[in-house]
Scaffold this motif. Structure first.
Motif, PDB file in Angstrom:
ATOM      1  N   MET A   1       0.838  -1.184   0.000  1.00  0.00           N
ATOM      2  CA  MET A   1       0.000   0.000   0.000  1.00  0.00           C
ATOM      3  C   MET A   1       0.877   1.240   0.000  1.00  0.00           C
ATOM      4  O   MET A   1       1.934   1.272   0.619  1.00  0.00           O
ATOM      5  CB  MET A   1      -0.884   0.020   1.249  1.00  0.00           C
ATOM      6  CG  MET A   1      -2.059  -0.928   1.160  1.00  0.00           C
ATOM      7  SD  MET A   1      -3.156  -0.804   2.575  1.00  0.00           S
ATOM      8  CE  MET A   1      -3.943   0.720   2.294  1.00  0.00           C
ATOM      9  N   LYS A   2       0.379   2.277  -0.667  1.00  0.00           N
ATOM     10  CA  LYS A   2       1.099   3.543  -0.735  1.00  0.00           C
ATOM     11  C   LYS A   2       0.595   4.477   0.343  1.00  0.00           C
ATOM     12  O   LYS A   2      -0.584   4.478   0.682  1.00  0.00           O
ATOM     13  CB  LYS A   2       0.906   4.182  -2.104  1.00  0.00           C
ATOM     14  CG  LYS A   2       1.543   3.395  -3.227  1.00  0.00           C
ATOM     15  CD  LYS A   2       1.402   4.118  -4.521  1.00  0.00           C
ATOM     16  CE  LYS A   2       2.065   3.333  -5.633  1.00  0.00           C
ATOM     17  NZ  LYS A   2       1.948   4.020  -6.904  1.00  0.00           N
ATOM     18  N   SER A   3       1.510   5.292   0.817  1.00  0.00           N
ATOM     19  CA  SER A   3       1.126   6.272   1.832  1.00  0.00           C
ATOM     20  C   SER A   3       0.417   7.446   1.156  1.00  0.00           C
ATOM     21  O   SER A   3       0.452   7.606  -0.072  1.00  0.00           O
ATOM     22  CB  SER A   3       2.364   6.778   2.571  1.00  0.00           C
ATOM     23  OG  SER A   3       3.155   7.549   1.692  1.00  0.00           O
ATOM     24  N   ALA A   4      -0.221   8.263   1.949  1.00  0.00           N
ATOM     25  CA  ALA A   4      -0.910   9.447   1.421  1.00  0.00           C
ATOM     26  C   ALA A   4       0.085  10.371   0.730  1.00  0.00           C
ATOM     27  O   ALA A   4      -0.222  10.980  -0.297  1.00  0.00           O
ATOM     28  CB  ALA A   4      -1.633  10.173   2.543  1.00  0.00           C
ATOM     29  N   TYR A   5       1.282  10.442   1.273  1.00  0.00           N
ATOM     30  CA  TYR A   5       2.332  11.273   0.680  1.00  0.00           C
ATOM     31  C   TYR A   5       2.682  10.781  -0.728  1.00  0.00           C
ATOM     32  O   TYR A   5       2.764  11.568  -1.671  1.00  0.00           O
ATOM     33  CB  TYR A   5       3.566  11.258   1.582  1.00  0.00           C
ATOM     34  CG  TYR A   5       4.753  11.982   0.996  1.00  0.00           C
ATOM     35  CD1 TYR A   5       4.819  13.362   0.998  1.00  0.00           C
ATOM     36  CD2 TYR A   5       5.808  11.277   0.421  1.00  0.00           C
ATOM     37  CE1 TYR A   5       5.899  14.030   0.455  1.00  0.00           C
ATOM     38  CE2 TYR A   5       6.892  11.929  -0.125  1.00  0.00           C
ATOM     39  CZ  TYR A   5       6.929  13.314  -0.095  1.00  0.00           C
ATOM     40  OH  TYR A   5       7.999  13.970  -0.646  1.00  0.00           O
ATOM     41  N   GLU A   6       2.897   9.507  -0.875  1.00  0.00           N
ATOM     42  CA  GLU A   6       3.244   8.939  -2.178  1.00  0.00           C
ATOM     43  C   GLU A   6       2.124   9.156  -3.188  1.00  0.00           C
ATOM     44  O   GLU A   6       2.378   9.467  -4.355  1.00  0.00           O
ATOM     45  CB  GLU A   6       3.540   7.452  -2.040  1.00  0.00           C
ATOM     46  CG  GLU A   6       4.826   7.159  -1.271  1.00  0.00           C
ATOM     47  CD  GLU A   6       4.991   5.691  -0.935  1.00  0.00           C
ATOM     48  OE1 GLU A   6       6.150   5.234  -0.945  1.00  0.00           O
ATOM     49  OE2 GLU A   6       3.976   5.006  -0.662  1.00  0.00           O
ATOM     50  N   LEU A   7       0.883   9.005  -2.758  1.00  0.00           N
ATOM     51  CA  LEU A   7      -0.255   9.239  -3.651  1.00  0.00           C
ATOM     52  C   LEU A   7      -0.314  10.705  -4.076  1.00  0.00           C
ATOM     53  O   LEU A   7      -0.591  11.017  -5.250  1.00  0.00           O
ATOM     54  CB  LEU A   7      -1.569   8.820  -2.966  1.00  0.00           C
ATOM     55  CG  LEU A   7      -1.720   7.322  -2.711  1.00  0.00           C
ATOM     56  CD1 LEU A   7      -2.945   7.067  -1.847  1.00  0.00           C
ATOM     57  CD2 LEU A   7      -1.814   6.559  -4.023  1.00  0.00           C
ATOM     58  N   ALA A   8      -0.059  11.611  -3.141  1.00  0.00           N
ATOM     59  CA  ALA A   8      -0.076  13.038  -3.466  1.00  0.00           C
ATOM     60  C   ALA A   8       1.028  13.380  -4.464  1.00  0.00           C
ATOM     61  O   ALA A   8       0.806  14.149  -5.405  1.00  0.00           O
ATOM     62  CB  ALA A   8       0.076  13.861  -2.198  1.00  0.00           C
ATOM     63  N   ILE A   9       2.192  12.805  -4.286  1.00  0.00           N
ATOM     64  CA  ILE A   9       3.302  13.043  -5.210  1.00  0.00           C
ATOM     65  C   ILE A   9       2.953  12.541  -6.606  1.00  0.00           C
ATOM     66  O   ILE A   9       3.238  13.193  -7.611  1.00  0.00           O
ATOM     67  CB  ILE A   9       4.604  12.381  -4.697  1.00  0.00           C
ATOM     68  CG1 ILE A   9       5.076  13.038  -3.411  1.00  0.00           C
ATOM     69  CG2 ILE A   9       5.702  12.413  -5.748  1.00  0.00           C
ATOM     70  CD1 ILE A   9       5.435  14.510  -3.552  1.00  0.00           C
ATOM     71  N   GLU A  10       2.325  11.394  -6.699  1.00  0.00           N
ATOM     72  CA  GLU A  10       1.916  10.861  -7.994  1.00  0.00           C
ATOM     73  C   GLU A  10       0.906  11.780  -8.667  1.00  0.00           C
ATOM     74  O   GLU A  10       0.980  12.018  -9.869  1.00  0.00           O
ATOM     75  CB  GLU A  10       1.324   9.458  -7.835  1.00  0.00           C
ATOM     76  CG  GLU A  10       2.364   8.390  -7.600  1.00  0.00           C
ATOM     77  CD  GLU A  10       1.753   7.007  -7.459  1.00  0.00           C
ATOM     78  OE1 GLU A  10       0.524   6.857  -7.629  1.00  0.00           O
ATOM     79  OE2 GLU A  10       2.524   6.070  -7.184  1.00  0.00           O
ATOM     80  N   ARG A  11      -0.053  12.289  -7.900  1.00  0.00           N
ATOM     81  CA  ARG A  11      -1.046  13.209  -8.471  1.00  0.00           C
ATOM     82  C   ARG A  11      -0.373  14.486  -8.973  1.00  0.00           C
ATOM     83  O   ARG A  11      -0.722  14.994 -10.038  1.00  0.00           O
ATOM     84  CB  ARG A  11      -2.117  13.558  -7.437  1.00  0.00           C
ATOM     85  CG  ARG A  11      -3.159  12.474  -7.275  1.00  0.00           C
ATOM     86  CD  ARG A  11      -4.364  12.991  -6.508  1.00  0.00           C
ATOM     87  NE  ARG A  11      -4.012  13.501  -5.188  1.00  0.00           N
ATOM     88  CZ  ARG A  11      -4.077  12.821  -4.057  1.00  0.00           C
ATOM     89  NH1 ARG A  11      -4.520  11.576  -4.068  1.00  0.00           N
ATOM     90  NH2 ARG A  11      -3.725  13.367  -2.928  1.00  0.00           N
ATOM     91  N   LEU A  12       0.575  14.998  -8.216  1.00  0.00           N
ATOM     92  CA  LEU A  12       1.300  16.189  -8.654  1.00  0.00           C
ATOM     93  C   LEU A  12       2.082  15.925  -9.932  1.00  0.00           C
ATOM     94  O   LEU A  12       2.125  16.761 -10.838  1.00  0.00           O
ATOM     95  CB  LEU A  12       2.250  16.668  -7.558  1.00  0.00           C
ATOM     96  CG  LEU A  12       1.628  17.458  -6.424  1.00  0.00           C
ATOM     97  CD1 LEU A  12       2.655  17.710  -5.335  1.00  0.00           C
ATOM     98  CD2 LEU A  12       1.056  18.757  -6.912  1.00  0.00           C
ATOM     99  N   ALA A  13       2.708  14.777 -10.009  1.00  0.00           N
ATOM    100  CA  ALA A  13       3.487  14.431 -11.197  1.00  0.00           C
ATOM    101  C   ALA A  13       2.589  14.326 -12.422  1.00  0.00           C
ATOM    102  O   ALA A  13       2.970  14.725 -13.521  1.00  0.00           O
ATOM    103  CB  ALA A  13       4.234  13.132 -10.968  1.00  0.00           C
TER     104      ALA A  13
END
Length: 93
Positions: free
Chosen positions: A1-13
């Motif tokens: 599972m990905k953390s909220a931080y990792e998901l946010a970084i992916e959305r920004l990218a």
């Protein structure tokens, strides 16, 4: 599972795919040139204004000292802002 931080970084990218793109040598050279030009402009203004500041100090003119000190700070901030704007244009091009 990905953390909220990792998901946010992916959305920004995904929203700005050029954000993490490495700079090519031509852009790096242009950014370095911009830094050199603005360092020169800043040095030129500071030399000129510091000469005026010293003249005001010798004349013991407190108002003029304060005015020139504020002008030095203002010029520095203006030139640094211009430099960063120009560098950002190069990065986005």
């Amino acid at each position: 599972m990905k953390s909220a931080y990792e998901l946010a970084i992916e959305r920004l990218a995904k929203s700005d795919p050029t954000a993490n793109r490495p700079l090519n040598p031509a852009k790096k050279a242009r950014l370095a040139e911009i830094d050199r030009v603005y360092q020169g402009k800043l040095a030129e203004r500071e030399i000129f204004l510091k000469q005026q500041l010293e003249s005001a100090r010798v004349a013991a003119n407190a108002e003029e000292l304060e005015k020139i000190s504020k002008q030095i700070a203002s010029e520095r901030a203006r030139l640094e802002e211009e430099r960063e704007e120009e560098k950002e244009r190069v990065r986005k091009s």
